[in-house]
Scaffold this motif. Structure first.
Motif, PDB file in Angstrom:
ATOM      1  N   ALA A   1      47.934  38.635  41.562  1.00  8.34           N
ATOM      2  CA  ALA A   1      48.019  39.786  41.476  1.00  8.34           C
ATOM      3  C   ALA A   1      47.969  40.332  39.883  1.00  8.34           C
ATOM      4  CB  ALA A   1      49.890  40.108  41.889  1.00  8.34           C
ATOM      5  N   HIS A   2      48.150  39.217  38.953  1.00  2.00           N
ATOM      6  CA  HIS A   2      47.754  39.628  37.546  1.00  2.00           C
ATOM      7  C   HIS A   2      46.535  39.557  37.318  1.00  2.00           C
ATOM      8  CE1 HIS A   2      48.664  39.172  33.334  1.00  2.00           C
ATOM      9  NE2 HIS A   2      48.075  38.285  33.152  1.00  2.00           N
ATOM     10  N   ALA A   3      45.645  38.405  37.849  1.00  2.48           N
ATOM     11  CA  ALA A   3      44.358  38.485  37.653  1.00  2.48           C
ATOM     12  C   ALA A   3      43.594  39.561  38.120  1.00  2.48           C
ATOM     13  CB  ALA A   3      43.868  37.001  38.257  1.00  2.48           C
ATOM     14  N   ALA A   4      43.998  40.090  39.186  1.00  3.75           N
ATOM     15  CA  ALA A   4      43.120  41.003  39.904  1.00  3.75           C
ATOM     16  C   ALA A   4      43.835  42.433  39.196  1.00  3.75           C
ATOM     17  CB  ALA A   4      43.417  41.152  41.505  1.00  3.75           C
ATOM     18  N   ASP A   5      44.792  42.588  38.409  1.00  2.78           N
ATOM     19  CA  ASP A   5      45.320  43.729  38.092  1.00  2.78           C
ATOM     20  C   ASP A   5      46.186  44.573  39.014  1.00  2.78           C
ATOM     21  OD1 ASP A   5      45.583  45.025  35.236  1.00  2.78           O
ATOM     22  OD2 ASP A   5      44.638  46.898  36.607  1.00  2.78           O
ATOM     23  N   ALA A   6      46.570  43.839  40.186  1.00  2.00           N
ATOM     24  CA  ALA A   6      47.279  44.457  41.000  1.00  2.00           C
ATOM     25  C   ALA A   6      48.739  44.722  40.585  1.00  2.00           C
ATOM     26  CB  ALA A   6      47.149  43.637  42.429  1.00  2.00           C
TER      27      ALA A   6
ATOM     28  N   PRO B   1      33.525  43.026  43.782  1.00  3.34           N
ATOM     29  CA  PRO B   1      35.006  43.276  43.672  1.00  3.34           C
ATOM     30  C   PRO B   1      35.658  44.359  42.830  1.00  3.34           C
ATOM     31  CG  PRO B   1      34.447  41.346  42.501  1.00  3.34           C
ATOM     32  CD  PRO B   1      33.079  41.853  42.972  1.00  3.34           C
ATOM     33  N   THR B   2      34.633  45.043  41.776  1.00  2.00           N
ATOM     34  CA  THR B   2      35.316  45.929  40.942  1.00  2.00           C
ATOM     35  C   THR B   2      34.647  47.060  40.782  1.00  2.00           C
ATOM     36  OG1 THR B   2      34.066  44.529  39.149  1.00  2.00           O
ATOM     37  CG2 THR B   2      36.335  44.095  39.488  1.00  2.00           C
TER      38      THR B   2
ATOM     39  N   LEU C   1      37.244  49.060  31.214  1.00  2.00           N
ATOM     40  CA  LEU C   1      38.180  48.375  30.538  1.00  2.00           C
ATOM     41  C   LEU C   1      39.102  47.450  31.382  1.00  2.00           C
ATOM     42  CD1 LEU C   1      39.778  47.746  27.806  1.00  2.00           C
ATOM     43  CD2 LEU C   1      41.135  49.739  28.214  1.00  2.00           C
ATOM     44  N   THR C   2      39.512  48.119  32.550  1.00  2.00           N
ATOM     45  CA  THR C   2      40.246  47.267  33.535  1.00  2.00           C
ATOM     46  C   THR C   2      39.292  46.034  33.972  1.00  2.00           C
ATOM     47  OG1 THR C   2      41.471  49.125  34.224  1.00  2.00           O
ATOM     48  CG2 THR C   2      41.379  47.318  35.840  1.00  2.00           C
ATOM     49  N   GLU C   3      37.963  46.494  34.190  1.00  2.00           N
ATOM     50  CA  GLU C   3      37.066  45.568  34.877  1.00  2.00           C
ATOM     51  C   GLU C   3      36.820  44.155  33.756  1.00  2.00           C
ATOM     52  OE1 GLU C   3      32.472  45.299  36.936  1.00  2.00           O
ATOM     53  OE2 GLU C   3      33.231  46.663  35.474  1.00  2.00           O
TER      54      GLU C   3
ATOM     55  N   PRO D   1      27.585  44.045  35.002  1.00  2.00           N
ATOM     56  CA  PRO D   1      27.239  43.313  33.946  1.00  2.00           C
ATOM     57  C   PRO D   1      28.240  42.567  33.419  1.00  2.00           C
ATOM     58  CG  PRO D   1      27.164  45.414  33.234  1.00  2.00           C
ATOM     59  CD  PRO D   1      27.348  45.587  34.728  1.00  2.00           C
ATOM     60  N   ILE D   2      29.615  43.130  33.414  1.00  2.00           N
ATOM     61  CA  ILE D   2      30.915  42.521  33.044  1.00  2.00           C
ATOM     62  C   ILE D   2      31.324  41.195  33.729  1.00  2.00           C
ATOM     63  CG2 ILE D   2      33.262  42.623  32.764  1.00  2.00           C
ATOM     64  CD1 ILE D   2      32.671  45.579  32.205  1.00  2.00           C
TER      65      ILE D   2
END
Length: 562
Positions: A436-441, A489-490, A496-498, A521-522
């Motif tokens: 959840a932390h890694a995916a910003d969930a 996935p993004t 910024l979130t990505e 590109p990110i």
């Protein structure tokens, strides 16, 4: 092969513990129904004609007993047959679901999702109703047999006329059922096409809205829906015409019996009470004869549905049956031709993070279908841990290699439930929190009421597109798969979130293989290396770091940076 007969037999045999007693009760019920006019005739001759109060009391007691048996047998049989029809439909839906979710998959070109949905709902229920047809037939046959015996007892001539008349009526009913089978199959196929179109439109509603194509899509659905409506109307007209013809035949038959019975009563061959009983039996027989007609239509529709169910159960698998149950983690793709774009050559070492840019539209979906064991490539080879993918059992592949599509739906439940679906074992809670932390969930949970326990709604519709995508990404990360393939996935989150997701994703997946099929590109900048697969290059494949390809390859810049 599974034919329509096999499907129908399975629906009946699987519920025999309910169908057999229900049919027996139906026979008891119809036999009691046939005795009602006979008991009325006894009352006319023995109680009223002779004005015998004791005989009349006996007849009234007989009526009480008879109607108690009628009520009990009808209620008991009806309850059993309802359970049989629902049970058969449920068992068939389970079989359909197991086939649709088989590890080897289903050929989606042969059976689109909407058609599978139509078969698993309306068709399964229609097949289950064949048990009601058996129940109805048993009662109708018992009524005809008992009625004929009682008529023969009153008058041999009347009984012979009834028995002789039943045969052509039943034959006529069977002959009229043939066109209904064909029309019913057409109607159900049209309804399935409408369901398929509706499913496609709903799944792509957001894309259609973005393209401004809602009007075109609505017109397309209106056309297929109208075709389904017209097919249903034609089938209903056919049923109505058939019902009218059979009713005319049976009505004429019963009129002949009534006239004959009246003439016998007038010349004294039978008593007044026997005439009343014969007339009542004649009117009573209209019911079972009509039900036989209805059963013909019901069985016709069940046969058409059973044929469609059999087609699904016999649908070709998407992939061949592998037998090796142990897969390694090194991935090697050699000259893979999916039919979309140039051949793909890619080798990914265990623990490596690789970005893949596919320059041909449709190529990512085709590659994902192969890696996800949903389709076999026309040519080329994919090896996992040195073993050909087609030699591995699909479950063995999926234990090692997890494919997460960008449009993966969420399940009804909470955010936590969805993320935890990909995690098991004693450290599941830790993996859910880390994913959840890694995916910003976790930030999604922070802004919705209920946090991680907040409901996501049906298919995640309680969340925004970006929130759904982050929860789906967290679910994929929580699997902790040795080889994880992520497709765009993004796409629904801001830059910024990505950026934060790319950094945390790379850290979380350190030591495990990650393949990013993307043009972001990110994300590509965070990968160890990037592979570009495009028709404009010799061999179709070039690789390097994101920085190098951006500097040296105009086509890469066009696909990724424009």
């Amino acid at each position: 092969m599974t034919g329509e007969g096999t499907v129908l037999r399975a629906a009946i045999v699987g519920q025999w513990r309910r169908v057999v007693p229900a049919s027996a009760l139906a026979m008891v019920h119809q036999a009691c129904e046939a005795l009602v006019p006979v008991l009325i005739g006894v009352a006319v001759d023995g109680a009223i004609g002779r004005q015998d109060p004791a005989a009349l009391t006996g007849v009234l007691v007989g009526f009480v007993v008879l109607f108690a048996a009628l009520t009990a047998s009808m209620r008991g049989g009806g309850r059993l047959v309802r359970r049989a029809t629902q049970g058969a439909g449920h068992a068939l839906r389970v079989r359909i679901t197991e086939r649709a979710l088989h590890p080897r998959g289903v050929d989606r070109d042969a059976l689109p999702t909407g058609e599978v949905f139509s078969i698993s709902t309306s068709d399964a229920q229609r097949v289950g109703m064949v048990n009601a047809a058996v129940w109805t037939s048993a009662g109708a046959v018992a009524a005809l047999v008992v009625g004929a015996v009682l008529l023969l007892d009153a008058s041999v001539l009347l009984g012979v006329v009834v028995l002789a008349g039943i045969v052509p009526v039943v034959v006529a009913t069977s002959l009229l059922s043939g066109p209904l089978v064909r029309r019913s199959a057409t109607e159900q196929a049209a309804a399935a096409r409408a369901a398929t179109t509706a499913t496609d439109l709903l799944s792509g509603l957001r894309v259609l809205a973005g393209l401004g194509a809602e009007t075109v899509a609505a017109a397309r659905y209106a056309a297929v829906s109208a075709a389904a409506r017209d097919a249903g109307t034609r089938a209903a007209v056919l049923i109505a015409v058939r019902s009218g013809l059979v009713t005319a035949v049976t009505g004429l038959f019963l009129a002949v019996v009534a006239v004959l019975g009246g003439s016998l009563a007038i010349d004294g061959s039978i008593s007044v009470g026997e005439f009343v009983a014969a007339l009542g039996l004649t009117q009573f027989l209209l019911g079972p004869l009509t039900r036989i007609m209805t059963v013909g239509a019901q069985v016709s529709r069940a046969r058409a549905s059973a044929g469609r169910v059999a087609t699904l159960l016999d649908a070709p698998f998407a992939i061949r049956p592998g037998t090796v149950d142990d897969a390694g983690t090194a991935l090697r793709i050699h000259d893979l031709r999916t039919g979309v774009g140039p051949p793909v050559d890619l080798e990914v070492a265990p623990g490596e993070s690789v970005g893949v840019v596919l320059g041909t539209p449709g190529a990512p979906e085709a590659l994902l279908a192969v890696l996800g064991c949903e389709a076999e490539p026309p040519d080329g080879r994919v090896r996992l841990g040195g073993t050909a993918l087609e030699a591995l059992h699909p479950d063995a592949v999926r234990r090692v290699l997890h494919v997460a599509r960008h449009d993966a739906p969420l399940f009804t439940g909470s955010i936590r439930d969805n993320i935890a679906f990909g995690a098991d074992g004693p450290d599941a809670d830790r993996r859910v929190a880390a994913a959840a932390h890694a995916a910003d969930a976790d930030q999604v949970a922070a802004v919705v009421h209920g946090g991680l326990d907040a409901p996501v709604g049906e298919r995640g519709r309680a969340l925004s597109g970006g929130q759904r995508q982050r929860v789906a990404l967290a679910r994929a990360l929580a699997t902790n798969a040795p080889v994880l393939v992520l497709h765009e996935p993004t796409t629904a989150v801001d830059a910024l979130t990505e950026t934060g997701i790319a950094e945390r994703l790379h850290e979380l997946r350190r030591g495990r293989t990650t393949i990013l099929i993307t043009t972001s590109p990110i994300l590509l900048a965070a990968a160890d290396r990037v592979v570009l697969v495009d028709d404009e290059h010799d061999g179709g494949v070039v690789e390097g770091t994101h920085a190098r390809l951006s500097a040296e390859r105009p086509r890469y810049r066009e696909l990724v940076l424009s």
